[in-house]
Design a protein around this motif. Sequence first.
Motif, short mmCIF file in Angstrom:
data_model
loop_
_atom_site.label_atom_id
_atom_site.label_comp_id
_atom_site.label_asym_id
_atom_site.label_seq_id
_atom_site.Cartn_x
_atom_site.Cartn_y
_atom_site.Cartn_z
N ARG A 46 50.83 42.89 49.87
CA ARG A 46 49.93 43.98 50.23
C ARG A 46 50.45 45.32 49.72
O ARG A 46 51.51 45.77 50.10
N VAL A 47 49.64 45.91 48.85
CA VAL A 47 49.99 47.24 48.31
C VAL A 47 49.58 48.28 49.34
O VAL A 47 48.62 48.09 50.09
N VAL A 48 50.27 49.38 49.36
CA VAL A 48 50.08 50.38 50.40
C VAL A 48 48.64 50.88 50.49
O VAL A 48 48.12 51.14 51.57
N ASP A 49 47.92 50.96 49.34
CA ASP A 49 46.53 51.42 49.41
C ASP A 49 45.52 50.29 49.26
O ASP A 49 44.32 50.51 49.05
N GLY A 50 46.00 49.04 49.33
CA GLY A 50 45.09 47.91 49.46
C GLY A 50 44.43 47.37 48.19
O GLY A 50 43.63 46.45 48.26
N VAL A 51 44.72 47.93 47.03
CA VAL A 51 44.18 47.34 45.80
C VAL A 51 45.33 47.06 44.82
O VAL A 51 46.40 47.66 44.92
N PRO A 52 45.11 46.12 43.89
CA PRO A 52 46.21 45.70 43.02
C PRO A 52 46.65 46.75 42.00
O PRO A 52 46.01 47.79 41.84
N VAL A 53 47.76 46.42 41.34
CA VAL A 53 48.22 47.22 40.21
C VAL A 53 48.00 46.37 38.96
O VAL A 53 48.56 45.29 38.84
N ILE A 54 47.13 46.86 38.08
CA ILE A 54 46.88 46.16 36.82
C ILE A 54 47.01 47.22 35.73
O ILE A 54 46.12 48.05 35.56
N ASP A 55 48.12 47.18 35.02
CA ASP A 55 48.40 48.32 34.13
C ASP A 55 49.52 47.99 33.15
O ASP A 55 50.42 47.20 33.45
N LYS A 56 49.45 48.66 32.00
CA LYS A 56 50.58 48.69 31.07
C LYS A 56 51.52 49.77 31.56
O LYS A 56 51.07 50.86 31.91
N ILE A 57 52.81 49.50 31.56
CA ILE A 57 53.75 50.49 32.05
C ILE A 57 54.29 51.30 30.87
O ILE A 57 54.98 50.76 30.01
N GLU A 58 53.95 52.58 30.86
CA GLU A 58 54.34 53.41 29.70
C GLU A 58 55.85 53.56 29.57
O GLU A 58 56.39 53.54 28.46
N CYS A 108 49.72 42.58 39.74
CA CYS A 108 50.28 42.12 41.01
C CYS A 108 49.72 42.93 42.17
O CYS A 108 48.98 43.90 41.97
N GLY A 109 50.08 42.52 43.37
CA GLY A 109 49.66 43.30 44.54
C GLY A 109 48.20 43.11 44.90
O GLY A 109 47.53 44.07 45.28
N PHE A 110 47.69 41.89 44.82
CA PHE A 110 46.26 41.69 45.02
C PHE A 110 45.82 41.81 46.48
O PHE A 110 44.64 41.73 46.78
N SER A 111 46.79 41.98 47.37
CA SER A 111 46.50 42.38 48.75
C SER A 111 45.54 41.46 49.49
O SER A 111 44.74 41.91 50.31
N GLY A 112 45.59 40.17 49.15
CA GLY A 112 44.79 39.22 49.91
C GLY A 112 43.36 39.07 49.42
O GLY A 112 42.59 38.32 49.99
#
Lengths: 374, 114
Positions: free
Chosen positions: A311-323, A332-336
């Motif tokens: 569970r991510v703190v704001d409830g939605v996943p992180v889908i991103d390229k990391i600069e 990751c972090g799909f929060s259920g």
Amino acid sequence: MITADVIVVGAGIIGNATAYYLTKKGQKVIVLEKADAIGDGGSSRNGGGVRQSGRDPRELPLAMYGIKNLWPYLSEELDTDVEYYKKGNLRLGKTEKHKQILTGLTTRAKACGLDVKMIDGYEVRQINPYLSDEVSCASWCPTDGHANPLLATLAYYKAARKLGARFISGEEVIELKKVKGKLRQVVTANEIYEADKVILANGIGARKLAATVGIDIPMSSALLECLVTEAEPKMFEQMLGTAEADFYGHQSSHGSFVIGGSSGMEGVNKDNGTPVNSSITAPCIARGIIKYIPRLAHAKIVRTWAGWMDRVVDGVPVIDKIEEVPGLILACGFSGHGFGIAPAVGYNVARMACGEETVCDISGLRYDRFAAKA
Amino acid sequence: MNKVVDRSLGDREFVKGADDDMIICRCEEITKGEIRRAVHDGMYTMAEIRRYLRCTMGLCQGQTCAKLVKGIVARELGVPAAELEPASSRSPMRPTEMYIFANEESEEETGVCL
């Protein structure tokens, strides 16, 4: 040393779907899974919802894209019946407070172009006559539905493997390493793997791994539980949820009801390393079900199970390229609520890894969005 | 547990067996051929076989067929059956009606005789 074009860490449905779409594009892919079994985390421990309603607007484009373009053809594409039903989602409410929650969700989703509306108790029972008189309102999204998470996860695995993706299970990644400023190595206890792109799709485990290259995602784990009944005669095909998400579920093709839920103690559940049922949760879910669907009071429960969600703190996943770490992509972090959007996530992350534009607007899921309270 | 397994496709072809139509999991009516086929499709653990085919997930919860399924999977993989981890056992111990399961209070309090 073993090399590939892309290494995917985590063989859950997100990792498997990503591996599938990458292999389809001709990429040489290795998937590393720390568990002995494929799809051993949230992918095989969720309610199977494939829905757009009740979602945060930031992940809605993925949900809508998947339901329009991927889910309807998935069984055919993966050569496995993933038991996808597009028969609607009823999110049920009993009280004035529930109605407020549901109306808010509905208004926000409508603004994103979703066909969803509020209906009253009478209309609810026109759609599903098995629901009790206590249900006084619901949000109704006719294009939502459900699928079988066990089969969908393994179907992506099977299809990716057939196309040549290399899956290695029982292989826990310990560390990521940069070479000349770029992410290059994925280190396990037994081996060093090398690739130009590394995708972390390993749920809560991604936090620890990303930390080895200095990236932190604010997420924690929570234990959710599910119960399964014996096969019942066919009753209804919609996906059900409730305003406060105290239970959610559907009747599977097989006839059994698969219903997940919570006791309210999720934040303080015991963690002995294995997701184990607590004695209070399944009875609590059962009480909820009986109130909403009285007919199921005599259905026999054959199994219960539990699983961690990340569970991510704001409830939605992180889908991103990391600069800051070229070559690293997080999913990751799909929060259920990752199962329903998994095909769209896999499709978009595969494009991302190949340097193409994503087909959905996922700018709201960037990793640099977190801010401390003002 | 935690043995590294590379699941790349081997070059073994799936060969249909003479007794592939034999029913192994009676609750879910799964045949020996379906189990063998699943192993060739990449289902290497008892948990995966269960999730993929439903065998050992029916009313008997595997009490009838789990050993047979394990034997078939082990033979197909070419490993001793003892090396395969059994799939997790799940509560409740036997199928229980929902209204009984929902009840956390004692018999005396509710008058329900279990």
